[in-house]
Scaffold this active site. Structure first.
Site, PDB file in Angstrom:
ATOM      1  N   CYS A  74      -1.943 -13.372  10.645  1.00 16.74           N
ATOM      2  CA  CYS A  74      -1.300 -12.202  10.016  1.00 16.74           C
ATOM      3  C   CYS A  74      -1.885 -11.959   8.622  1.00 16.74           C
ATOM      4  O   CYS A  74      -1.877 -12.850   7.771  1.00 16.74           O
ATOM      5  CB  CYS A  74       0.214 -12.411   9.930  1.00 16.74           C
ATOM      6  SG  CYS A  74       1.025 -10.998   9.164  1.00 16.74           S
ATOM      7  N   ARG A 127      -3.018  -3.071  20.114  1.00 18.32           N
ATOM      8  CA  ARG A 127      -2.772  -1.647  19.826  1.00 18.32           C
ATOM      9  C   ARG A 127      -3.073  -0.766  21.018  1.00 18.32           C
ATOM     10  O   ARG A 127      -2.446   0.273  21.196  1.00 18.32           O
ATOM     11  CB  ARG A 127      -3.605  -1.232  18.594  1.00 18.32           C
ATOM     12  CG  ARG A 127      -3.088  -1.857  17.301  1.00 18.32           C
ATOM     13  CD  ARG A 127      -4.085  -1.724  16.187  1.00 18.32           C
ATOM     14  NE  ARG A 127      -5.334  -2.431  16.519  1.00 18.32           N
ATOM     15  CZ  ARG A 127      -6.453  -2.317  15.835  1.00 18.32           C
ATOM     16  NH1 ARG A 127      -6.497  -1.536  14.779  1.00 18.32           N
ATOM     17  NH2 ARG A 127      -7.529  -2.997  16.202  1.00 18.32           N
TER      18      ARG A 127
END
Ligand code: FMN
Length: 307
Positions: free
Chosen positions: A100, A226
């Site tokens: 992250c 995504r």
């Protein structure tokens, strides 16, 4: 791909996507061919301290035959304690986030900040594996911290050494955030260096990019993030299968699943983000999007799609 006692035919994975990979999205991705789906990242500390919002992220769908949760944190003790908590017992796989790039996470030394600390990565995985009592522990990493610090192989080896069962590599460095392109070269280097399965990740959105990634890396599987938001059927598409779907119907099912667990107000807020993706490329997308943004109820969201 063999993963413990599980066999993934194609190695098609929905990775954790904070704010998106909720139980509704995961249910739809499974329907269209995802073989392994991860919850959004969950704070190990939040779990240990019994934070209610954190625990809500652990909801899973009955069609998720392999249940996989992702934890983030930097202290091996907290990770181990989280792994031992009762609500985590149902998970077959515990993934640890080493990728992250968000400032808030990195400044606490969590997520991709750990790419700079392979020894700490090893420790975290080792503690998690011991605490997991037979459940699998996996790791998700980036190419490195920056273009001068691309140590994915070293970190992946630390995960393997610690007893990790699989490594997913997003082929971008931390400082790229989501710009530029994921580099299949570094994923191949990791694949060539490890004995455990390696999953390639980054920029896969259709059959062409899927085949290109597989042939460039030799990876055991791919994670599509995504590319699956608003497009759960992408998992069928990459295999060259023709799929039929009705976008309005997918959205309705997604909403109905979330309504089983969350109040309408929360569902409306969450689904607005998804709706912007469901509508992409559709006739009248701009109008639908504007109408969804104004919606205050589930009915108003669905009515926006019914044009
Ligand atoms: C909004 C957003 C949230 C994300 N949340 C997580 C997360 O919670 N844990 C994680 O490991 N990766 C997370 N990622 C990274 C994705 O799993 C994936 O590695 C990245 O988007 C690259 O793959 P893609 O090009 O297929 O999307 C997130 C990405 C986005 C865009």
């Amino acid at each position: 791909m063999k993963l413990g006692r599980f066999e993934l035919k194609h190695g098609l994975i929905l990775p954790p996507i904070a704010g998106y990979s909720d139980v509704g999205m995961r249910m739809l991705c499974i329907r269209y061919g995802a073989e392994l789906t991860f919850t959004e990242m969950v704070s190990a500390k939040g779990l240990v301290y019994g934070n209610e919002n954190t625990r809500e992220l652990l909801i899973t769908h009955e069609t998720e035959k392999i249940k996989a949760v992702q934890l983030f944190g930097r202290e091996e003790g907290f990770i181990a304690r989280a792994v031992q908590l009762e609500p985590l017992k149902k998970f077959d796989i515990i993934d640890i986030n080493f990728g992250c790039p968000v400032h808030k996470i990195v400044k606490s030394g969590e997520g991709s900040a750990l790419m700079k600390e392979p020894e700490q990565v090893y420790k975290i995985i080792k503690y998690a594996v011991e605490a997991a009592e037979g459940r699998l522990v996996t790791g998700k990493i980036r190419a490195g911290w920056s273009k001068d610090f691309r140590n994915a192989v070293e970190v992946a080896l630390a995960i393997q050494e610690g007893g990790g069962a699989m490594v997913t590599v997003h082929g971008r460095t931390r400082d790229m955030l989501y710009s530029g392109f994921a580099d299949p070269g570094i994923i191949k280097e990791v694949k060539d260096s490890l004995k455990i399965p390696v999953v390639a990740n980054g920029d896969i959105a259709d059959r062409e990019s899927y085949l290109r990634m597989l042939s460039a890396t030799g990876a055991d599987g791919v994670a599509i993030g995504r590319g699956a938001i608003g497009r759960p059927y992408v998992f069928s598409e990459v295999l060259g299968k023709t799929v039929e779907y009705d976008i309005g119907e997918l959205l309705r099912e997604h909403i109905e699943e979330l309504l089983k667990y969350y109040p309408e107000r929360v569902v409306v807020n969450n689904i607005k983000k998804h709706a912007a993706f469901y509508v992409k490329g559709r006739k009248g997308a701009k109008q639908i999007k504007e109408s969804v943004l104004r919606a205050a109820t589930v009915k108003e969201v669905l009515d926006s799609f019914a044009v």
